[in-house]
Design a protein around this motif. Sequence first.
Motif, PDB file in Angstrom:
ATOM      1  N   UNK A 146       7.820  -4.721  -7.713  1.00 31.00           N
ATOM      2  CA  UNK A 146       7.725  -3.494  -7.738  1.00 31.00           C
ATOM      3  C   UNK A 146       8.079  -3.704  -5.839  1.00 31.00           C
ATOM      4  N   UNK A 147       8.576  -2.664  -5.786  1.00 30.36           N
ATOM      5  CA  UNK A 147       9.022  -1.668  -4.393  1.00 30.36           C
ATOM      6  C   UNK A 147       8.139  -0.019  -3.873  1.00 30.36           C
ATOM      7  N   UNK A 148       7.579  -0.049  -3.308  1.00 29.64           N
ATOM      8  CA  UNK A 148       7.598   1.367  -2.622  1.00 29.64           C
ATOM      9  C   UNK A 148       7.946   1.354  -0.774  1.00 29.64           C
ATOM     10  N   UNK A 149       7.465   2.809  -0.567  1.00 29.07           N
ATOM     11  CA  UNK A 149       7.446   2.744   0.974  1.00 29.07           C
ATOM     12  C   UNK A 149       6.237   3.067   1.557  1.00 29.07           C
ATOM     13  N   UNK A 150       4.873   3.553   0.041  1.00 29.46           N
ATOM     14  CA  UNK A 150       3.517   3.874   0.548  1.00 29.46           C
ATOM     15  C   UNK A 150       2.738   3.382  -0.567  1.00 29.46           C
ATOM     16  N   UNK A 151       1.320   3.121   0.171  1.00 31.93           N
ATOM     17  CA  UNK A 151       0.540   2.317  -1.755  1.00 31.93           C
ATOM     18  C   UNK A 151      -0.425   2.849  -1.656  1.00 31.93           C
ATOM     19  N   UNK A 152      -0.791   4.199  -1.399  1.00 33.40           N
ATOM     20  CA  UNK A 152      -1.190   5.298  -1.350  1.00 33.40           C
ATOM     21  C   UNK A 152      -1.198   6.473  -2.416  1.00 33.40           C
ATOM     22  N   UNK A 153       0.127   6.078  -2.710  1.00 24.69           N
ATOM     23  CA  UNK A 153       0.074   6.690  -4.527  1.00 24.69           C
ATOM     24  C   UNK A 153      -0.031   6.030  -5.569  1.00 24.69           C
ATOM     25  N   UNK A 154       0.336   4.515  -5.445  1.00 26.67           N
ATOM     26  CA  UNK A 154      -0.130   3.804  -6.216  1.00 26.67           C
ATOM     27  C   UNK A 154      -1.676   3.267  -7.044  1.00 26.67           C
ATOM     28  N   UNK A 155      -1.980   3.776  -8.684  1.00 29.20           N
ATOM     29  CA  UNK A 155      -3.094   3.394  -9.091  1.00 29.20           C
ATOM     30  C   UNK A 155      -3.944   2.079  -8.772  1.00 29.20           C
ATOM     31  N   UNK A 156      -4.749   2.924  -8.642  1.00 25.99           N
ATOM     32  CA  UNK A 156      -5.269   1.454  -8.279  1.00 25.99           C
ATOM     33  C   UNK A 156      -5.486  -0.122  -9.128  1.00 25.99           C
ATOM     34  N   UNK A 157      -5.553   0.442 -10.320  1.00 29.07           N
ATOM     35  CA  UNK A 157      -5.486  -0.250 -11.382  1.00 29.07           C
ATOM     36  C   UNK A 157      -4.239  -1.681 -11.652  1.00 29.07           C
ATOM     37  N   UNK A 158      -2.986  -0.989 -10.755  1.00 31.30           N
ATOM     38  CA  UNK A 158      -1.755  -1.553  -9.959  1.00 31.30           C
ATOM     39  C   UNK A 158      -1.878  -2.276  -8.925  1.00 31.30           C
ATOM     40  N   UNK A 159      -2.796  -1.887  -8.170  1.00 35.10           N
ATOM     41  CA  UNK A 159      -2.580  -2.842  -7.241  1.00 35.10           C
ATOM     42  C   UNK A 159      -3.566  -4.473  -7.894  1.00 35.10           C
ATOM     43  N   UNK A 160      -4.311  -4.087  -8.162  1.00 39.23           N
ATOM     44  CA  UNK A 160      -5.568  -4.579  -8.822  1.00 39.23           C
ATOM     45  C   UNK A 160      -4.686  -6.345  -8.981  1.00 39.23           C
ATOM     46  N   UNK A 161      -3.604  -5.785  -9.805  1.00 40.62           N
ATOM     47  CA  UNK A 161      -2.489  -6.137 -10.723  1.00 40.62           C
ATOM     48  C   UNK A 161      -1.367  -7.847  -9.976  1.00 40.62           C
ATOM     49  N   UNK A 162      -1.389  -7.080  -8.926  1.00 38.15           N
ATOM     50  CA  UNK A 162      -0.380  -7.342  -7.874  1.00 38.15           C
ATOM     51  C   UNK A 162      -0.311  -8.061  -7.026  1.00 38.15           C
ATOM     52  N   UNK A 163       0.657  -9.331  -6.590  1.00 36.89           N
ATOM     53  CA  UNK A 163      -0.085  -9.410  -4.816  1.00 36.89           C
ATOM     54  C   UNK A 163       1.242  -8.486  -3.612  1.00 36.89           C
ATOM     55  N   UNK A 164       0.402  -8.314  -3.100  1.00 36.50           N
ATOM     56  CA  UNK A 164       0.903  -7.003  -2.260  1.00 36.50           C
ATOM     57  C   UNK A 164       1.758  -7.308  -0.810  1.00 36.50           C
ATOM     58  N   UNK A 165       2.495  -6.642  -0.629  1.00 41.86           N
ATOM     59  CA  UNK A 165       3.495  -7.295   1.045  1.00 41.86           C
ATOM     60  C   UNK A 165       3.749  -6.559   1.029  1.00 41.86           C
TER      61      UNK A 165
END
Length: 308
Positions: free
Chosen positions: A213-232
């Motif tokens: 997944x790609x994004x410019x800003x993580x603030x609008x991404x739901x927490x359950x998704x952030x918890x399931x991925x490695x964030x770089x």
Amino acid sequence: MRGRIPIAHMRHLYRVDEVEKRLGKLPPREHESLRATYERMIDKGPDRFQVKPSGLPAMTHLYDELPNFHEVLDDLRRQLALCSDSRDALEITPMLLLGPPGVGKTHFARQLSQLLGTGMGFISMSSLTAGWVLSGASSQWKGARPGKVFETLVDGNYANPVMVVDEIDKARGEHAYDPLGALYSLLEHDTAGAFVDEFAEVAVDASQLIWVATANDERSIPEPILNRVNVYQVDMPDRDAARTIARRLYAGIRGQHDWGQRFDPDPADDVLDRMADLAPREMRRAWMTAFGNARLDGRGQIQLADLP
């Protein structure tokens, strides 16, 4: 040699008898789109290639080509090392690449699919508003169709393609649908093994998908998704790295075209300095414009005036 010949096994993605059963229950002369989907599934069969490199692939070229992705590449190498030279399937933790537009996030995903020897599916969340883009819409709805996950697996040749969810932070859905809702189960290995598209209503094994997944800003991404991925966090390359990227792009474009042999093997330093001011995504367009301007002027060397 950049990589090794991929090892391919066959993996069953769905049960044909279940598809045949659902096809047999369809009323005559109704649900033609659904009928065609079932017939396509039966015709293609349930087996797809599940591939992985035969050993730890050479990645030096990626470190050179993507100097601002070293953290991602380091983690990728560790995960590839675990399954190389073993009977284990390729297992890559879903990843979220955060960074400004044009930094090369989507290009990285394409390079990843080439490195692994598998296919790629692409979903641009910024241009899609329907909540069922990933999971499909019920066949009872007018104009309904399968979702992108189902189509990538059933219509493709691979059980483990790279699935790119581009600009996931810009996902917008109708008020009754969450366009990212399907990801909650798809990003979990256990539940993804029996993913049910709402259109086809047949369980499909999506557990081997490689998610980027790609994004410019993580603030609008739901927490359950952030918890399931490695964030770089991927930043713009520094000046030296940007010059390296620009030089490699110049060499790549020149080498891929017959007309490229009319140009000097290396660009001038002042041209590279100007190119280093651009985002990686903009560099290819700039080089193509410069090549064309130089050719119109009958020159084999690009000058600053040739750049857009």
